[in-house]
Design an enzyme around this catalytic site. Structure first.
Site, PDB file in Angstrom:
ATOM      1  N   ASP A 107       0.922  -1.424  -0.126  1.00 48.89           N
ATOM      2  CA  ASP A 107      -0.028  -0.049  -0.084  1.00 48.89           C
ATOM      3  C   ASP A 107       0.754   1.252   0.087  1.00 48.89           C
ATOM      4  O   ASP A 107       2.122   1.131  -0.218  1.00 48.89           O
ATOM      5  CB  ASP A 107      -0.976   0.024   1.276  1.00 48.89           C
ATOM      6  CG  ASP A 107      -2.288   0.515   0.815  1.00 48.89           C
ATOM      7  OD1 ASP A 107      -2.153   1.878   0.559  1.00 48.89           O
ATOM      8  OD2 ASP A 107      -3.668   0.053   1.162  1.00 48.89           O
ATOM      9  N   HIS A 162       1.859   1.797  -3.275  1.00 50.25           N
ATOM     10  CA  HIS A 162       0.962   2.860  -3.911  1.00 50.25           C
ATOM     11  C   HIS A 162       1.622   3.978  -3.916  1.00 50.25           C
ATOM     12  O   HIS A 162       0.910   5.147  -4.307  1.00 50.25           O
ATOM     13  CB  HIS A 162      -0.295   2.700  -3.282  1.00 50.25           C
ATOM     14  CG  HIS A 162      -1.126   1.326  -3.270  1.00 50.25           C
ATOM     15  ND1 HIS A 162      -2.296   1.250  -2.761  1.00 50.25           N
ATOM     16  CD2 HIS A 162      -0.857   0.348  -3.967  1.00 50.25           C
ATOM     17  CE1 HIS A 162      -2.831   0.084  -3.202  1.00 50.25           C
ATOM     18  NE2 HIS A 162      -1.648  -0.514  -3.873  1.00 50.25           N
TER      19      HIS A 162
END
Length: 436
Positions: A250, A273
């Site tokens: 993430d 991310h």
């Protein structure tokens, strides 16, 4: 709980004065506190200097899987106001939520491994709860002038939580390290592994440096880790994050609401991310600010994004949710300088339609978050998923994004075609990229 804390202290805690700690006959030697300074950039505010510590509390692990929580808590109390808590044994177990927000001028040396128990039912009940995005914590550090270091490991044993999520997707999972209301301190020379949720949640804090942190997450079966953000900052100011390695699934770093005067530099992120501003504007009636953020010299590999700014659109009439957009605020003075990308999906993703898959509704109810004075500079590397498109900058209306600048952007794709960028409702004259 007080009686059990004293009991734990009697069995597992030794306290030495500075004089005794210096003598090899009565206490083990301690590693020196690392000298941690922001480099090469700082946020412009002074960093408080920690004085030397004058007493040491040695925490002895009970062993055999027994809980060391109360002894650690007792040590923090005994060596508060000028001491060092030394966790030098190979392994410690924490099976109780620890509120360490009372700390004043104290160091923690972690040389072994701290491991949290896998008792999901207990943690669901006892972890520290926060309303923002359902955050909850195993333990939380706060106060003033705290340094945590030592080369040790903090293990969240996240696998049991990821396995449980197969049948309960809304499971409220603890964050590995909570920093709540801490003014002045450093976190350095540590390894963090397998958090059930985020690695760090830093809220209501200021004047902190995170340096030389290794963070890794790895599932041992087909149930992947979830939401393993590296750092999530909220209502915090004057923070430096640097010289660290993050392997997760993430955001590598996420600037949540009211993150100001932050430097992120010299990171290696893989599987993430990206370095993300947001998401912001999620909560109706709330004002979110993210400003004066400087991101420098980041290596990003096998990631969905490299540089990312994500804000929610306006609230859609008839939607009774208060967490589906409509918040107001501003993202201002953000610089990404030196992003080195390998196999990212988007080198840059700027969106004011986060959380809204219907583009028509996003345009009808544009974001109330203003994005202005943003610089993307010196990007190199490769983007492959949407070849030949390598990035996207989409604002919900022409006035919502102002002074967005992109210079010296050199991103290629596997096909060898000219790199293309999706650009909507932005001033293309300040973007030295191939907008289509």
């Amino acid at each position: 709980m007080r009686a059990s804390i004293i009991y734990g202290a009697l069995l597992g805690l030794s306290t030495f004065t500075k004089l005794c700690a210096a003598a090899s006959s009565c206490a083990p030697s301690l590693p020196p506190r690392p000298t941690v300074v922001p480099f090469p950039y700082n946020h412009g505010k002074p960093h408080a200097v920690s004085p030397g510590r004058t007493k040491t509390c040695y925490v002895h692990a009970f062993g055999n899987g027994q809980d060391d929580s109360q002894t650690i808590f007792s040590a923090a109390k005994a060596c508060n106001n000028g001491g060092t808590v030394a966790l030098l044994d190979p392994k410690y177990i924490i099976g109780q939520a620890l509120d360490l927000t009372f700390l004043q001028s104290v160091d923690f040396i972690i040389k072994g491994e701290i491991s949290f128990t896998e008792d999901i039912n207990y943690w669901l009940q006892a972890s520290f709860k926060y309303t923002y995005q359902g955050a909850c914590l195993f333990w939380q550090f706060g106060g003033k002038d705290v340094n945590i270091y030592g080369g040790g490991v903090i293990n969240g044993n996240g696998q049991v939580w990821w396995d449980r999520m197969v049948t309960n997707t809304t499971l409220q999972r603890p964050i590995l390290v909570g920093v709540i209301g801490l003014q002045g301190g450093t976190f350095s020379d540590l390894s963090l592994s397998n958090p059930p949720n985020w690695f760090h949640f830093v809220a209501n804090s200021s004047d902190l440096i995170f340096d030389d942190i290794t963070m890794t997450v790895l599932s041992n079966n087909s149930n992947p880790s979830k939401n393993s953000d590296g750092w999530d900052l909220c209502r915090s100011d004057a923070i430096v994050i640097q010289n660290s390695y993050i392997s997760n699934t993430d955001d590598c770093v996420s600037f949540k609401p009211n993150s100001t005067n932050v430097v992120v530099q010299n990171l290696r992120c893989t599987g993430s991310h990206g370095i993300s501003v947001g998401s912001l504007g999620q909560y109706l009636g709330e004002t979110d600010i993210a400003e004066n953020l400087y991101i420098y010299n980041i290596s990003m590999s096998n990631a969905s994004d490299s540089a990312r700014i994500k804000v929610w659109p306006g609230a859609v009439p008839g939607n009774n949710s208060t967490s589906s957009g409509g918040g107001v605020g501003i993202v201002r003075n953000v610089t990404y300088n030196g992003m080195h990308d390998t196999s990212v999906d988007y080198a840059i993703e700027l969106t004011q339609c986060y959380g809204q898959s219907n583009a028509t509704l996003c345009n009808m109810y544009p974001s109330k978050m203003v994005i202005e004075d943003i610089v993307f500079h010196d990007f190199t590397g490769t983007s492959k998923k949407y070849d030949p498109t390598v990035g996207t900058l989409v604002c919900s209306n022409p006035t919502a994004c102002q002074n967005i600048v992109a210079t010296n952007i050199n991103i290629t794709n596997p096909s060898g075609k000219v790199a293309q960028w999706t650009c909507k409702n932005v001033d293309k004259s300040t973007l030295a990229i191939n907008c289509v």
